[in-house]
Design an enzyme around this catalytic site. Structure first.
Site, PDB file in Angstrom:
ATOM      1  N   HIS A 120      36.014  77.844 -30.079  1.00 56.18           N
ATOM      2  CA  HIS A 120      35.807  76.626 -30.857  1.00 56.18           C
ATOM      3  C   HIS A 120      37.132  75.933 -31.154  1.00 56.18           C
ATOM      4  CE1 HIS A 120      36.808  79.553 -33.978  1.00 56.18           C
ATOM      5  NE2 HIS A 120      37.199  78.539 -34.724  1.00 56.18           N
ATOM      6  N   ASP A 122      38.743  73.714 -34.412  1.00 57.93           N
ATOM      7  CA  ASP A 122      38.420  73.745 -35.840  1.00 57.93           C
ATOM      8  C   ASP A 122      37.809  72.434 -36.346  1.00 57.93           C
ATOM      9  OD1 ASP A 122      39.221  76.379 -36.305  1.00 57.93           O
ATOM     10  OD2 ASP A 122      41.313  75.808 -36.618  1.00 57.93           O
ATOM     11  N   HIS A 271      39.944  78.100 -29.587  1.00 54.46           N
ATOM     12  CA  HIS A 271      40.383  79.473 -29.815  1.00 54.46           C
ATOM     13  C   HIS A 271      39.184  80.338 -30.143  1.00 54.46           C
ATOM     14  CE1 HIS A 271      40.538  77.400 -33.717  1.00 54.46           C
ATOM     15  NE2 HIS A 271      40.200  78.573 -34.249  1.00 54.46           N
ATOM     16  N   ARG A 287      44.729  80.301 -43.428  1.00 54.17           N
ATOM     17  CA  ARG A 287      44.863  79.155 -42.521  1.00 54.17           C
ATOM     18  C   ARG A 287      45.071  77.868 -43.300  1.00 54.17           C
ATOM     19  NH1 ARG A 287      39.657  77.680 -39.076  1.00 54.17           N
ATOM     20  NH2 ARG A 287      39.402  76.050 -40.640  1.00 54.17           N
TER      21      ARG A 287
END
Ligand code: SIN
Length: 311
Positions: A120, A122, A271, A287
């Site tokens: 995916h 983000d 990723h 994150r």
């Protein structure tokens, strides 16, 4: 953007002059950057060199950076404006509402610690998805738990010309509904993630706002369907594109160590979080995402929010 860091334009310091050592880790994506200390404010020339390396290698990695949450945030701010931690998930740190915690002891079901993981990009259900994400390994397992990254510019460029031409004309709806079965994630987290429906429509091929490169911009987590196709055609084309973009030749794999940081260009990569963190081992990541632009397609189409059907 600087020219190739190895031969910068006149007056621009080389990486060697800046004390930076860029070490690619795979053929078309991923480079470690050595010689910088993220605990301290970075000189503008170092920031420019890191940004150029990011644009070239799509994801950059730093080692042995034992930094605090405040230093993580300061590093992120050198490259853009941090967003709130997540559009629907709660921020876990009162002092740092920009930091999203991804912790397998907090988020996974105890009896099903490895939720299904899919490639995916983000937060693509927003009309302006983050430009980049900066992930800090806070607790990393001694083995397992690697993250994989795919170069979506190469994914586009390695399609045949007729398929490129087709994809250039298509647009897709993205939605914050994780395609996982109910048992895989705690119902509380699942409920929070999907607490309100958020939809956007994006071009299937995105023109990168800094490099002008074309990148495939669909992903297994959030792309719902391609607008111009029948649902069956959309399913098959998306399945083919997902298989293509995750071909090993387009990817790299990052082994986390204490103090590791991954910084990816969310406009040009997908990723995949790991599913092999050994049972009982703790993996905790934090994150920060940076505010991005509205997507733009080769035809000039600009991504936009769609009205939610459930809000
Ligand atoms: C993410 O998907 O943003 C996190 C990836 C990881 O935990 O390795």
């Amino acid at each position: 953007m600087r020219t190739d860091p190895a031969t910068p334009s006149k007056g621009t310091p080389t990486d060697a002059e800046l004390g930076i050592d860029v070490r690619p880790i795979a053929g078309v994506i991923g480079a470690e950057i050595h010689g910088v200390d993220l605990a301290h404010p970075l000189d503008a020339s170092i920031v420019a060199a890191i940004r150029d390396t990011l644009l070239k290698w799509k994801v950059v990695f730093f080692r042995d950076q034992h930094i605090s949450q405040a230093q993580h945030l300061a590093f992120a701010r050198a490259f853009g404006e941090p967003t709130p931690a997540h559009p629907t998930l709660p921020a876990m740190f009162a002092d740092f509402p920009e930091i999203l915690q991804l912790d397998n002891q907090v988020h996974a079901r105890v009896d099903a610690p490895n939720i299904e993981s899919r490639w995916h990009t983000d937060v693509t259900f927003l009309p302006a998805p983050p430009m980049a994400s900066i992930l800090r390994g806070v607790v990393v397992p001694s083995y397992g738990g690697d993250t994989q990254f795919a170069n979506l510019v190469m994914a586009y460029e390695t399609l045949s010309a007729p398929l490129q031409a087709l994809c250039d004309t298509l647009h897709a709806v993205h939605l914050n509904a994780l395609p996982i079965s109910r048992g895989e994630m705690s119902s509380e987290l699942r409920g929070q993630f999907m607490s309100r429906e958020i939809r956007a429509v994006h071009p299937v091929v995105r023109v990168h706002p800094e490099t002008g490169e074309r990148a495939l911009f669909v992903n297994h987590n959030f792309t719902d369907y391609i607008v111009e196709l029948s649902r069956r055609e959309s399913r098959h084309l998306l399945a083919m594109l997902y298989e293509h973009m995750s071909d090993a030749s387009l990817t790299c794999r990052f082994r986390w160590e204490p103090g590791s940081i991954a910084f990816w260009d969310n406009r040009a990569t997908a990723h995949m979080a790991p599913t092999d963190t050994p049972r009982g081992m703790h993996r905790s990541m934090e994150r920060i995402t940076l505010k991005g632009d509205l997507t733009v397609g080769p035809d000039g189409f600009i991504g936009r929010a769609l009205e939610s059907t459930t809000a």
